[in-house]
Scaffold this motif. Structure first.
Motif, PDB file in Angstrom:
ATOM      1  N   LYS A   2      -1.574  28.890  29.460  1.00  0.00           N
ATOM      2  CA  LYS A   2      -2.160  30.175  29.827  1.00  0.00           C
ATOM      3  C   LYS A   2      -3.554  29.954  30.396  1.00  0.00           C
ATOM      4  O   LYS A   2      -4.317  29.127  29.903  1.00  0.00           O
ATOM      5  CB  LYS A   2      -2.245  31.059  28.578  1.00  0.00           C
ATOM      6  CG  LYS A   2      -2.924  32.381  28.812  1.00  0.00           C
ATOM      7  CD  LYS A   2      -2.974  33.190  27.523  1.00  0.00           C
ATOM      8  CE  LYS A   2      -3.659  34.521  27.746  1.00  0.00           C
ATOM      9  NZ  LYS A   2      -3.646  35.348  26.515  1.00  0.00           N
ATOM     10  N   GLN A  24       3.032  23.925  34.918  1.00  0.00           N
ATOM     11  CA  GLN A  24       3.193  24.329  33.521  1.00  0.00           C
ATOM     12  C   GLN A  24       2.572  25.687  33.222  1.00  0.00           C
ATOM     13  O   GLN A  24       2.648  26.163  32.095  1.00  0.00           O
ATOM     14  CB  GLN A  24       2.583  23.271  32.595  1.00  0.00           C
ATOM     15  CG  GLN A  24       3.225  21.906  32.725  1.00  0.00           C
ATOM     16  CD  GLN A  24       4.729  21.941  32.488  1.00  0.00           C
ATOM     17  OE1 GLN A  24       5.203  22.495  31.504  1.00  0.00           O
ATOM     18  NE2 GLN A  24       5.487  21.361  33.406  1.00  0.00           N
ATOM     19  N   ARG A  26       2.274  29.375  32.679  1.00  0.00           N
ATOM     20  CA  ARG A  26       3.226  30.433  32.357  1.00  0.00           C
ATOM     21  C   ARG A  26       2.583  31.825  32.371  1.00  0.00           C
ATOM     22  O   ARG A  26       3.258  32.803  32.658  1.00  0.00           O
ATOM     23  CB  ARG A  26       3.863  30.182  30.994  1.00  0.00           C
ATOM     24  CG  ARG A  26       4.687  28.919  30.965  1.00  0.00           C
ATOM     25  CD  ARG A  26       5.511  28.821  29.693  1.00  0.00           C
ATOM     26  NE  ARG A  26       6.187  27.548  29.572  1.00  0.00           N
ATOM     27  CZ  ARG A  26       7.229  27.161  30.288  1.00  0.00           C
ATOM     28  NH1 ARG A  26       7.716  27.949  31.195  1.00  0.00           N
ATOM     29  NH2 ARG A  26       7.775  25.987  30.100  1.00  0.00           N
ATOM     30  N   THR A  27       1.291  31.885  32.049  1.00  0.00           N
ATOM     31  CA  THR A  27       0.587  33.163  31.984  1.00  0.00           C
ATOM     32  C   THR A  27      -0.727  33.046  32.739  1.00  0.00           C
ATOM     33  O   THR A  27      -1.505  32.122  32.490  1.00  0.00           O
ATOM     34  CB  THR A  27       0.300  33.555  30.507  1.00  0.00           C
ATOM     35  OG1 THR A  27       1.542  33.630  29.801  1.00  0.00           O
ATOM     36  CG2 THR A  27      -0.411  34.879  30.424  1.00  0.00           C
ATOM     37  N   CYS A  49       6.753  28.089  36.953  1.00  0.00           N
ATOM     38  CA  CYS A  49       6.988  28.575  35.589  1.00  0.00           C
ATOM     39  C   CYS A  49       6.229  29.852  35.269  1.00  0.00           C
ATOM     40  O   CYS A  49       6.298  30.340  34.140  1.00  0.00           O
ATOM     41  CB  CYS A  49       6.600  27.493  34.578  1.00  0.00           C
ATOM     42  SG  CYS A  49       7.665  26.041  34.665  1.00  0.00           S
ATOM     43  N   GLN A  51       5.388  33.292  34.391  1.00  0.00           N
ATOM     44  CA  GLN A  51       6.185  34.405  33.891  1.00  0.00           C
ATOM     45  C   GLN A  51       5.400  35.700  33.792  1.00  0.00           C
ATOM     46  O   GLN A  51       5.962  36.770  33.936  1.00  0.00           O
ATOM     47  CB  GLN A  51       6.749  34.058  32.506  1.00  0.00           C
ATOM     48  CG  GLN A  51       7.695  32.902  32.530  1.00  0.00           C
ATOM     49  CD  GLN A  51       8.178  32.534  31.135  1.00  0.00           C
ATOM     50  OE1 GLN A  51       7.575  32.889  30.130  1.00  0.00           O
ATOM     51  NE2 GLN A  51       9.279  31.812  31.077  1.00  0.00           N
ATOM     52  N   CYS A  72       6.211  32.476  42.592  1.00  0.00           N
ATOM     53  CA  CYS A  72       6.757  32.587  41.237  1.00  0.00           C
ATOM     54  C   CYS A  72       7.946  33.549  41.160  1.00  0.00           C
ATOM     55  O   CYS A  72       8.285  34.037  40.079  1.00  0.00           O
ATOM     56  CB  CYS A  72       5.665  33.033  40.274  1.00  0.00           C
ATOM     57  SG  CYS A  72       4.842  34.565  40.777  1.00  0.00           S
ATOM     58  N   SER A  75      10.655  33.042  38.436  1.00  0.00           N
ATOM     59  CA  SER A  75      10.323  33.008  37.010  1.00  0.00           C
ATOM     60  C   SER A  75       9.584  34.246  36.502  1.00  0.00           C
ATOM     61  O   SER A  75       9.568  34.491  35.301  1.00  0.00           O
ATOM     62  CB  SER A  75       9.466  31.769  36.719  1.00  0.00           C
ATOM     63  OG  SER A  75       8.282  31.802  37.506  1.00  0.00           O
TER      64      SER A  75
END
Length: 87
Positions: A2, A24, A26-27, A49, A51, A72, A75
């Motif tokens: 994150k 890597q 994700r946030t 990745c 999300q 993105c 994902s």
């Protein structure tokens, strides 16, 4: 992983390649920044990745480029564009 840069009013620009290869990530929270341009790369799959993306309160961003979420698209599950920009 994150990354939260929210509230850093001194950030007025992020080069579009800033997150290229962040495989890597994700946030990503970029809330209440003084950005005037879309901060994400348009290359498909360049943030594979990611999300959760939050860009709420970024009043200076007036539009999303046509390929603005291509980085993105496969994902992304949540997108926050709320705030004073009127989207």
């Amino acid at each position: 992983s994150k990354l939260d840069l929210s509230g850093n009013h001194g950030i007025t620009h992020l080069p579009v390649d800033s997150f290229m290869g962040a495989t890597q990530l994700r946030t990503l929270h970029l809330r209440k920044l003084a950005l005037s341009t879309w901060p994400l790369p348009s290359a498909p799959g360049s943030i594979p990745c990611l999300q959760h993306l939050a860009l709420s309160g970024c009043a200076g961003i007036q539009h999303i480029p046509p390929a603005g979420l291509a980085c993105c698209a496969e994902s992304l599950v949540s997108l926050d564009l709320s705030g004073p920009h009127g989207w």
